[in-house]
Design a protein around this motif. Structure first.
Motif, short mmCIF file in Angstrom:
data_model
loop_
_atom_site.label_atom_id
_atom_site.label_comp_id
_atom_site.label_asym_id
_atom_site.label_seq_id
_atom_site.Cartn_x
_atom_site.Cartn_y
_atom_site.Cartn_z
N ASP B 216 0.89 -1.25 0.08
CA ASP B 216 -0.18 -0.03 -0.01
C ASP B 216 0.99 1.37 -0.05
OD1 ASP B 216 -2.36 -1.42 0.01
OD2 ASP B 216 -2.68 -1.62 2.22
N GLU B 217 1.89 1.27 0.66
CA GLU B 217 2.81 2.30 0.84
C GLU B 217 3.44 2.63 -0.72
OE1 GLU B 217 6.20 1.86 3.09
OE2 GLU B 217 6.98 3.55 2.72
N LEU B 218 3.68 1.50 -1.24
CA LEU B 218 4.29 1.69 -2.70
C LEU B 218 3.27 2.22 -3.39
CD1 LEU B 218 6.58 0.97 -4.33
CD2 LEU B 218 5.73 -1.19 -5.11
N PHE B 219 1.94 1.76 -3.51
CA PHE B 219 0.82 2.21 -4.06
C PHE B 219 0.79 3.90 -3.95
CE2 PHE B 219 -1.34 -2.17 -4.48
CZ PHE B 219 -0.55 -2.32 -5.53
N THR B 220 0.79 4.24 -2.79
CA THR B 220 0.72 5.63 -2.35
C THR B 220 1.89 6.48 -2.98
OG1 THR B 220 -0.03 4.95 -0.20
CG2 THR B 220 0.73 7.31 -0.31
N LEU B 221 3.13 6.11 -2.84
CA LEU B 221 4.09 6.59 -3.60
C LEU B 221 4.10 6.84 -4.96
CD1 LEU B 221 7.25 5.20 -1.51
CD2 LEU B 221 6.27 7.32 -1.38
N VAL B 222 3.72 5.57 -5.59
CA VAL B 222 3.23 5.98 -7.16
C VAL B 222 2.34 7.10 -7.47
CG1 VAL B 222 2.31 4.55 -9.24
CG2 VAL B 222 4.08 3.55 -7.68
N ASP B 223 1.31 7.08 -6.61
CA ASP B 223 0.27 7.90 -6.86
C ASP B 223 0.61 9.24 -6.54
OD1 ASP B 223 -1.42 5.88 -7.52
OD2 ASP B 223 -2.45 5.93 -5.63
N ALA B 224 1.85 9.69 -5.81
CA ALA B 224 2.07 10.68 -5.61
C ALA B 224 3.06 11.26 -6.61
CB ALA B 224 2.84 11.02 -4.04
N ILE B 225 3.46 10.42 -7.40
CA ILE B 225 4.43 10.91 -8.61
C ILE B 225 3.80 11.96 -9.51
CG2 ILE B 225 5.65 10.32 -10.62
CD1 ILE B 225 7.00 9.22 -8.30
N TYR B 226 4.47 13.01 -9.70
CA TYR B 226 3.65 14.24 -10.23
C TYR B 226 3.88 13.90 -11.81
CZ TYR B 226 2.99 18.91 -11.95
OH TYR B 226 2.15 19.81 -12.39
N LEU B 227 2.85 14.26 -12.38
CA LEU B 227 2.62 14.37 -13.97
C LEU B 227 2.66 15.69 -14.36
CD1 LEU B 227 2.33 12.39 -16.72
CD2 LEU B 227 -0.08 12.54 -16.14
N PRO B 228 3.73 16.18 -15.09
CA PRO B 228 3.62 17.46 -15.54
C PRO B 228 2.57 17.55 -16.57
CG PRO B 228 6.04 16.73 -15.14
CD PRO B 228 5.10 15.64 -15.20
N THR B 229 2.25 19.02 -16.67
CA THR B 229 1.44 19.02 -17.59
C THR B 229 1.91 18.72 -19.21
OG1 THR B 229 0.26 20.91 -16.40
CG2 THR B 229 -0.17 21.04 -18.87
N ALA B 230 3.19 19.38 -19.36
CA ALA B 230 3.67 19.18 -20.52
C ALA B 230 3.75 17.44 -21.04
CB ALA B 230 5.19 19.56 -20.66
N VAL B 231 4.11 16.61 -19.82
CA VAL B 231 4.30 15.29 -20.31
C VAL B 231 2.81 14.85 -20.50
CG1 VAL B 231 4.62 12.98 -19.35
CG2 VAL B 231 6.19 15.17 -18.88
#
Lengths: 474, 338
Positions: B216-231
């Motif tokens: 679950d911690e891993l899933f939380t970290l993945v969800d917190a990865i920022y997806l920039p607008t340009a990407v």
């Protein structure tokens, strides 16, 4: 250098703007140069020379305007700039994340700031060579067209080398004329001014300069002839060809015939001294007897007068008269001033002497004491000729040049050419009515005047052996 | 204001992922790329379709994943006579306290990690029974909806040969899979290692790589990865370029693609790219992360024209054409600068 993403983005955008402005300015310069070169070339083709003017700097507004327009048109959004910066700095999305406003942890901020120190290396560079090559070439072309001498664009332009040679030739001629010392100061000044004007016109490439060069050459030639004639008058006729041997022979003949009484005493004494010296085997040197050129001319005239008086008195035979005439003709044949004296039996009559352009002919006195002008006289070059301002003569090498309308006629007539042509003596042939040519001249008159039914009558009237003898028409 | 993961959090996430990676690599030798994609798919909570020849270790990899994650693992061997009730479970009549009543008996689908072996051998009816489970993570039987355990992964395998008597997965089914990964063969060196290290082909026993809660911690970290607008814009442009109706699509797509990828594909790519970013140790998604997951996430979602089959153009080649056609940065710099 900027260490914040916003400053880096602004620096990147400024560089893009600079490139866009340079590109636009280059395009504007290219267009302006092409238009200017085309316009100048077109003007040259139509014979219009437009010298460079400071007002042409207005054309610089075109590149500036196009540059500003392109700079505004190619404005790059900040988000796009951030993407380019992110890729160029190798930040793997960190820069675009920061540009999105995400709050970065200090570690990421440090990484970002460390990479931003490499910003100068990743800023876009303006492609100067690619952007300015064609505009520079076009500007060079326009400058070359603008700086092209005007005559060159007209095809048969003035050759600089030929022009310089012509000026040098004329300058040498003028210098020789000045060295002769026979040139009046005002004429010399005028000729120098004309030469300077000619130099200027040739340097400017004016095609009419060649016409002026020809005119100046003819003017110099005429002045040289005038100077030569003036010098000949000053040196007198002693060396000019007065045949002193013939003069002594004539004097001897007159003395033998007792005709020297008409000569003034002073001249007669000197003449007798000379004849005595000749009899003693010496040479006849007019200077040794105090006979200068004027005295020799006076002596010759006196001898001629004495001969005429002697003839009029009838004191000479035909043979003596012929010999005396021959002597006098020899004596004055090369004289630069006198005229031939023709002695006729019983009467004397002055006749104009000299032919055409022969130098030496001048004023003479006939037996009747009447003097007349000679034909031609001293050669004065091609002579003065009125300008024939006709369209036919325009453009010829020796023809008259039609001045543009409104141009003041020059105060000095310039000789252009001299030509001798036979008169047009071709008579018009008789043309009969209906195109049939009549034989002989004058036939058309009666053919036209007479009715056809009367022609046969008129023909018979004029036919030999016809009925013309009675003078009555049949 | 959005806050990005700290460096420590990113390092923690990478550490957890590396543990799973190591365990998978121990089971499946010489297949690092395949393992990475499997780990990414699991981190993104996506389903995985493995396609490869028999004997390449597909089943062992899935079993290892279940063991490494410490999750409940079930295997379903799909056959033509398999019925939906066989996998979803169903009510049975049960006597209780002297009364008879129907009691729902969960099928093998009720597990955290479900291995759907040779999924293309079952009938479409059975395959479609997975749709709700894969998308909604629940099963409805006789009007009763039963939630599946969380997390829930379907790891399916299919054989590209021996296609007689098989039922190709419909597009809707394929679209539910986050990745379709082709399992490549191994080299002679890898096979040598397998022969030397495995007796009868049995993999080494696997211990859970993640403790309780770490997933679950891993899933939380993945969800917190920022997806920039340009990407995100890059992903959208990539997906849009798969549609032959779009002018931005490359010529190859115009010629050989019948239907492009759906928005679900874009979502899948974004989620997979987040996991890939964490795996690479980044707090945000980069353009390269998108490119890394593009082919396995997009290729199976394209519906090709018959001309593609005739011309031998594969979906992967079309994805590569799209990738080459769409630049990462929105638009290039003006020509005036370089």
């Amino acid at each position: 250098m900027p260490t914040t993403p916003a400053a880096a983005t602004a620096a990147f955008a400024r560089r893009i703007k600079s490139g866009a402005f340079v590109a636009g300015a280059g395009e504007g310069a290219l267009a302006a140069a092409v238009v200017a070169a085309g316009g100048l070339l077109a003007a040259r083709l139509f014979g219009i020379y437009l010298p460079p003017r400071p007002e042409w700097a207005v054309l610089l507004a075109a590149p500036l305007l196009v540059g500003v327009m392109r700079m505004r048109r190619e404005r790059v959004p900040a988000a796009l700039v951030a993407q380019h910066l992110d890729r160029r700095l190798g930040l793997h999305g960190l820069f675009v994340s920061a540009h999105d406003g995400v709050q970065l942890e200090p570690a990421w901020q440090q990484q970002l700031a460390r990479r931003l120190t490499e910003l100068p290396q990743v800023l876009p560079t303006v492609r100067w060579r690619a952007l300015l090559l064609r505009p520079c070439l076009a500007l060079l072309l326009a400058a070359a067209v603008a700086a092209w001498p005007p005559a060159a664009a007209l095809g048969g332009g003035v050759s600089t080398t030929a022009g310089q040679a012509a000026v040098a030739r004329l300058s040498e001629a003028l210098q020789r004329l000045q060295e002769s010392g026979q040139l009046p100061p005002e004429v010399q000044q005028e000729l120098e001014q004309q030469l300077q004007r000619l130099q200027h016109d040739l340097a400017a490439g004016d095609p009419d300069a060649w016409r002026a060069a020809d005119e100046l050459a003819q003017r110099l030639e005429r002045e040289q002839q005038l100077a030569a004639a003036s010098g000949a008058n000053e040196t007198g006729g002693a060396k000019a060809g007065l045949d002193t041997g013939a003069l002594l022979q004539a004097a001897k003949l007159l003395q033998a015939m007792g005709g020297l009484d008409a000569i003034p005493a002073e001249l007669r004494d000197k003449l007798q001294q000379a004849m005595a010296s000749m009899q003693n085997g010496g040479d006849f040197d007019p200077a040794a007897f105090g006979l200068d050129a004027a005295k020799l001319q006076e002596l010759a005239k006196s001898l001629a007068g004495a001969a005429e008086q002697f003839v009029q008195r009838g004191g000479a035979s035909k043979q003596q008269l012929a010999d005396l005439q021959q002597m006098l003709q020899r004596m004055q044949g090369a004289d630069g001033d006198g005229k031939h004296v023709v002695l006729r039996d019983g009467q004397g009559q002055g006749k104009p002497g000299g032919q055409g352009n022969e130098p030496g002919a001048g004023e003479g006195s006939g037996p009747d004491g009447r003097s007349g002008d000679g034909q031609g006289g001293v050669g004065r070059g091609p002579g003065f000729a009125a300008l024939n301002l006709t369209e036919d003569a325009q453009g010829l090498a020796d023809g008259a040049f039609v001045l543009p309308p409104g141009t003041a006629i020059p105060d000095q007539w310039v000789p252009i050419s001299e030509r001798m042509t036979a008169p047009d003596a071709a008579p018009r042939s008789n043309q009969a009515p209906g195109g049939a040519a009549a034989s002989g001249r004058g036939g058309a008159s009666w053919q036209l005047q007479l009715a056809p039914r009367h022609r046969a009558v008129v023909q018979r009237f004029f036919q030999p052996g016809g009925s013309a003898g009675d003078g009555k028409p049949k | 204001m959005t806050t990005m993961l700290t460096a420590a959090q990113v390092a923690r996430g990478k550490q957890l992922l590396s543990a799973v990676q190591r365990g998978c690599n121990d089971v499946l030798l010489g297949q690092r790329e395949l393992v990475d994609r499997c780990v990414i798919a699991l981190c993104a909570r996506g389903h995985l379709l493995l396609e490869g020849l028999p004997g390449l270790g597909k089943t062992e990899l899935v079993k290892a994943l279940g063991a490494l994650l410490g999750l409940q693992f079930r295997r379903i061997q799909f056959t033509p006579d398999l019925l939906p009730g066989d996998i979803t479970g169903g009510p049975i009549l049960q006597e209780k306290n002297g009364q008879r009543e129907f009691v729902f008996r969960p099928g093998p689908l009720f597990a955290n990690v479900v291995l759907a072996d040779e999924i293309n051998r079952s009938s479409p009816k059975t395959q479609s029974a997975l749709l709700e489970a894969m998308q909604e993570r629940c099963v409805t039987v006789l009007g009763e909806t039963h939630r599946l355990p969380r997390p829930f992964f379907v790891l399916a395998t299919q054989n590209p040969i021996e296609l007689e008597g098989t039922y190709p997965l419909p597009e809707a089914q394929l679209d539910r899979f986050l990745f379709k990964v082709e399992v490549p063969g191994v080299t002679a060196d890898v096979m040598t290692n397998i022969l030397m290290g495995r007796r009868r082909g049995e993999p080494p026993p696997q211990q859970p790589a993640l403790a309780a809660g770490e997933l679950d911690e891993l899933f939380t970290l993945v969800d917190a990865i920022y997806l920039p607008t340009a990407v995100a814009n890059f992903i959208a442009r990539l997906v849009a370029a798969t549609h032959p109706q779009r002018p931005e699509a490359p010529a190859l797509v115009h010629k050989h693609v019948r239907f492009g990828a759906s928005p679900r594909a874009a979502i899948a790519i974004g989620e997979a790219a987040r996991a890939a970013a964490l795996l690479a140790g980044r707090p945000n998604v980069d353009f390269d992360d998108v490119l890394a997951v593009l082919a396995p996430a997009l290729a199976h979602r394209l519906v090709l024209q018959h001309s593609a089959l005739v011309a031998g153009v594969t979906a992967r080649a079309l994805v590569e054409a799209v990738q080459a056609h769409v630049p990462a940065v929105g638009s290039p710099l003006p020509e005036a600068v370089r």
